[in-house]
Scaffold this active site. Structure first.
Site: not given
Lengths: 383, 383, 383, 383
Positions: D140, D306, D347
């Site tokens: 886009e 993620h 994380k």
């Protein structure tokens, strides 16, 4: 499918289907122009203007500001042009022109949050005409005059907090002592209210419940009294009392004031303070019918949202509507319903300007107010 | 980073960090066992049992059923073991043992939906002790006796619907004629209520507002009368009246009944029917204090959620709590608050069993009831 | 407003606006009929049938089951009626009639939950034609063969869990040892895959990347191999391999398999295993184009939702679509978009049957499957 | 309960429970100070500062800005203090001090919206170090150079739009002609990419897949090429190419580029362009391991969220994390998980500063950027 075949028309026709020529009124999506100095540490009005063509909720937010500015700036006839019975109805500006009656609703949590200062600003400067709040939206305003609310965290475990007497509201904490202070403050006032009720009853006797009786208290009348008694410029209720802006709260017993009224029934027995909700529904509905134009600014869902919409049904619909909440329509709740559902009921006019901003109010209302009601410092309010 | 280097310890230590030995009480995640015949076209109880170890909302749903079964099956002392003043308080089963006082709350839209039949089933069979509803949750029950509600779509445009007199509630449609029928039905009843009020006032005079006055109507008293008058077995209100299950609705004016009460003020002038909300807060709070154990089943958010929780504060917390709603906590609303927030306030006991199921009620409550209250056909209710 | 005035027409006209006559095809809202024995501990099919006229998500859930039953039961021409090149395309039932190609997508968390057994049931019995999953949806299926996942709580603090080597997925816990076991299991397989790649390369040389090369691995090819290697009847991948149901996962590196592939690059250097995603987009798009009818069952949002929809654009739209997720449209995300947005793109046919159920999948999919695919025990699969 | 009884201790003890003394570090909730001129048409930094003690998402938004400012201003050692192999790793400021490696992720819809200009601003001025986007977030950006996207409405019916060739993205519209233009633009580039692949293969032969091969394309390498080819200052990809900021998109085939790659397989047969995702996972993981400090700014959910978190696991956690999305945790999705879930996985570091703002990105990111990255006009970037 063979790996050597020609691309089937099925796929290319579907993917490369031509579109109609672009209609001339189509508006291009565009964002912030960083070649302008105004893009840096932008002002509220610049930001809101830039967001108008961004899409998603950015453009809805911008539209909300535009609708609010429309409701604020609308002017109708001059008082002198109106017939006598018309010239006492609705709102007028200082020069005598009809203006929009703005109904603002908010849920309890917003008064607990730092938005209270913003809501008070609007009431202090007579920028809204009537308020609908839930019970906590009344008492927390008063309690904050007595003692502060504190920052906390969403994840603080409830058991430990209860042991410490700390009540959690999202990521805020209210010490339970605040409610003890509130009880001390309000009991003498309730005593006085009861005394007045009984005095009026002994004067009126069996006519004590008549329409023009001053024996019976209503939620809005008690709230006005509490605003007078708190007598503190930080308070929404204080300014509402001072500026004669009615605050409606049909379920006023649903919170700490209800606890205190409950306690008071033991103290006052066999007498009992009464709060009638019929007079208040009449009062808000009449305000709606008398409004020259009606605007709604509804912050949150539940009762306060429905109550303003329902009042606007009495005039066959509001002329402007801004909803800000996190509710979703899929569960069929009124809380989550889009403005277009209210159009089906006649609560918002079909031709009204309306928008729903899907957001926690605290996230967007400071910016909205900075770009509308507080785009410039208000002139001192004439007393 | 060189492509020939050795895998850095930084990454392998982080990714392959060892875990502690599995505690013996850890429960394995597992789902439906399709080797069992019961897995096919499963019954409600089988499904709920299988969902208990699935995780996410499946296990929360299963937990909700378990809590409901706990609140239903709890039994305390036998009436004969209690002192006199205790033996009249709270709920008892048919054999005279204390049982849980169950407060059930629901929002208006659930009565508009087909869940009304399920809610009526619970009231008809005395499976709950008290109800808190929003105003629409009262009137839509009555209106459905007069004329049906229809299936619609969320996306039907509001303007077209208003032109047709079709009111949209999510994906439902209520013809506006239903409200006209409701007006015809309720006006004579309001006339009668006013007449009774005025009779009592003329008898009591200036004591008309005393605690034991029967002059003053309250929302719960009016709702009970409406349940008696509607006299139809499809109605929740009918069965609540018959089974002496109080229905609380502090903001009863916030809907069509409010419209009718408003209209009635014009008809009755200078007299005016009054609805006092103080007596009702006393009534629900006393029920909470007298309960041997208190359970909450709260379907939806807003007023009805807070009102039941607040009543349970009077007893220092409910013993069981099941919330089902789509609200989120991030906006600090009471509607979206988890049960643990109510623990901080003393509205749910720290040691209570509680759960929130994040779902549209219509999606899960039929299954929940089929696996709990309606896991078997109830014995006929003794009259 | 005078308290003695007549009710203004403005209000009564708005409130009592008449509605059009009820169209004959309008369907009344109704719920469960508790006079029937089937209402007690209901079966899945009874419950779903009762929910069809309840409104809100209850009726959407019922509609989802109806669409799934439609996609399952559709039959087209017999193979013998088709031209040669047609008779190899799409899906056929055991009697040789065309049937729907069903694309099912799911996010990683569903495999972590107890829904894995339900997803495996569908694959084991060849009830779906192709799967799109996110990376975790691949590896967690394999890991569960090696060691279990456990029940936990949403509110367990992350620091303590990390110290214990316990990874949280919502209210589930995965011991980090499971990933160590996974590494031990997968490294020899990756070694073998690399070996095969290099063998093919040395055979093909500079033609190694040609369309019909077997040198290059793709995500779907690697997943098929992993399904073969895991060789366990509890596994979705095992049955997908056995039943030749392709599993697509374009971002296969986005998870533990990615970690292992990353580690493996150090071990294999200067050689490197490669995974090409172009061959897989061709494969899924061709499946879509060849399907006689295409159905979508999309559980969750993000990549897996878009990927199936995009494949169905190649055939100018799916014929059936069921979305189940918790996403909302207001942020303009594809994840939250309603089926009607996909209609604008040609990804769902305008005349297709489609529905979105707004729910956590774990809450509703067990019931949906029990009322559709598992409404009766499937006949043994012919090998 | 007798109406004359004394208020039971049960209720008063529960309601009036005393709280502990207020800890000295408690922070009072407060809002905007309207006595200051800065409250009127506020600047972004003033607004954000005022919101810090408002509670709910207002304070989370303020915290997000604070974390972003922290990650921007952090400085470590000077290059001259580092050992040789350290001095090439991570990011350095213009004076040679270590600074934070900032990973920014966004979903496709944000590029479709007017936020593209803001995202481009950040890339143009090298304010972020790496980007992870979904496929639409790549194409886009390119397509907008070829033709505009337009404002639409969420409620526009899909069938009518498809007939007109207008594709809807929330409340935006993309004419399908834009994709036709994109096809024309990209096909010659894909031809060239294939040509280069084949040239390299013929040079490398059976070593064509080796780690240091330049035969194999990867998503990030193709994206970089597209950024070079588009050669337009309005484009994110252009500036990313120019500023050597890698853009990762493991599922690059999941969108219009995938359609074009699919079409291209027919044109190029028997040759086929290949995109390897293993090299890219190595590339992003190495960036994470080499970072002196790692910050995450994740706009939206799904893959992009993620993927950044997973890369930061390789360094045992990010040091700063800002999530902005509308996802909820109750369904166990990674999309809706709070930062604390990522802490359990390693994380995000346990001691990191992290926050999740629950909002549509378009609503808050313009304000966040105006109060942080764009609080002042950036100095020209040294080439």
């Amino acid at each position: 499918m063979s790996t050597t075949g020609k691309l089937p028309d099925l796929a290319s026709d579907a993917v490369l289907k031509p579109s109609i020529p672009i209609p001339s009124d189509f508006q291009e999506v565009k964002g912030i122009d960083y070649s302008q100095d105004a893009a840096y540490n932008s002002s509220a009005t610049h930001l809101i203007q830039s967001m108008s063509t961004m899409g998603f909720q950015a453009s809805s937010l911008s539209q909300a500001c535009s609708i609010i500015n429309n409701m604020r700036s609308w002017r109708g006839k001059h008082r002198s042009e109106l017939e006598d019975h018309e010239s006492q109805k609705g709102e007028f500006d200082s020069e005598g022109f009809q203006k929009t009656t703005i109904f603002m609703g908010y849920t309890s949590n917003l008064i607990s949050s730092g938005l209270r200062d913003t809501l008070r600003f609007l009431v202090q400067h007579k920028m809204v005409s009537a308020i609908v709040a839930s019970a906590g939206g009344i008492e927390e305003d008063l309690i904050k005059v007595l003692a502060p609310t504190y920052m906390g965290e969403f994840s603080l475990p409830g058991k430990g907090l209860r042991d410490q007497g700390m009540n959690r509201i999202g990521n805020l904490l209210v010490p339970n002592d605040n409610y003890c202070k509130f009880e001390e403050w309000i009991v003498p006032i309730l005593d006085k209210c009861l005394e007045e009720q009984q005095e009026a009853m002994s004067k009126l006797g069996s006519n004590g419940l008549d329409a023009d009786s001053d024996a019976i208290w209503t939620p809005s009348k008690l709230i006005d009294r509490l605003g007078k008694e708190i007598n503190d410029e930080s308070s929404v209720l204080y300014w509402a009392h001072k500026n004669k802006i009615p605050i409606f709260c049909p379920a006023l017993t649903d919170g700490s004031i209800g606890d205190m009224l409950f306690f008071h029934t033991f103290k006052s027995s066999p007498q009992q303070l009464r709060l009638d909700i019929v007079a208040d529904i009449r009062k808000i509905n009449c305000m709606s019918m008398e409004a020259s134009q009606a605007g709604m600014i509804i912050l949150g869902g539940g009762l306060i949202k429905h109550h303003i919409c329902n009042a606007c049904l009495m005039r066959n619909g509001a002329d402007y509507a801004v909803y800000i909440n996190t509710g979703q329509e899929f569960d069929g709740s009124d809380a989550g319903a889009r403005p277009d559902e209210a159009v089906s009921w006649g609560k918002i006019k079909a031709e009204a300007k309306s928008v729903k901003v899907y957001a926690d109010v605290s996230l967007v209302f400071p910016l909205i107010v900075a770009a509308t009601f507080a785009s410039e410092r208000p002139a001192p309010v004439a007393e």
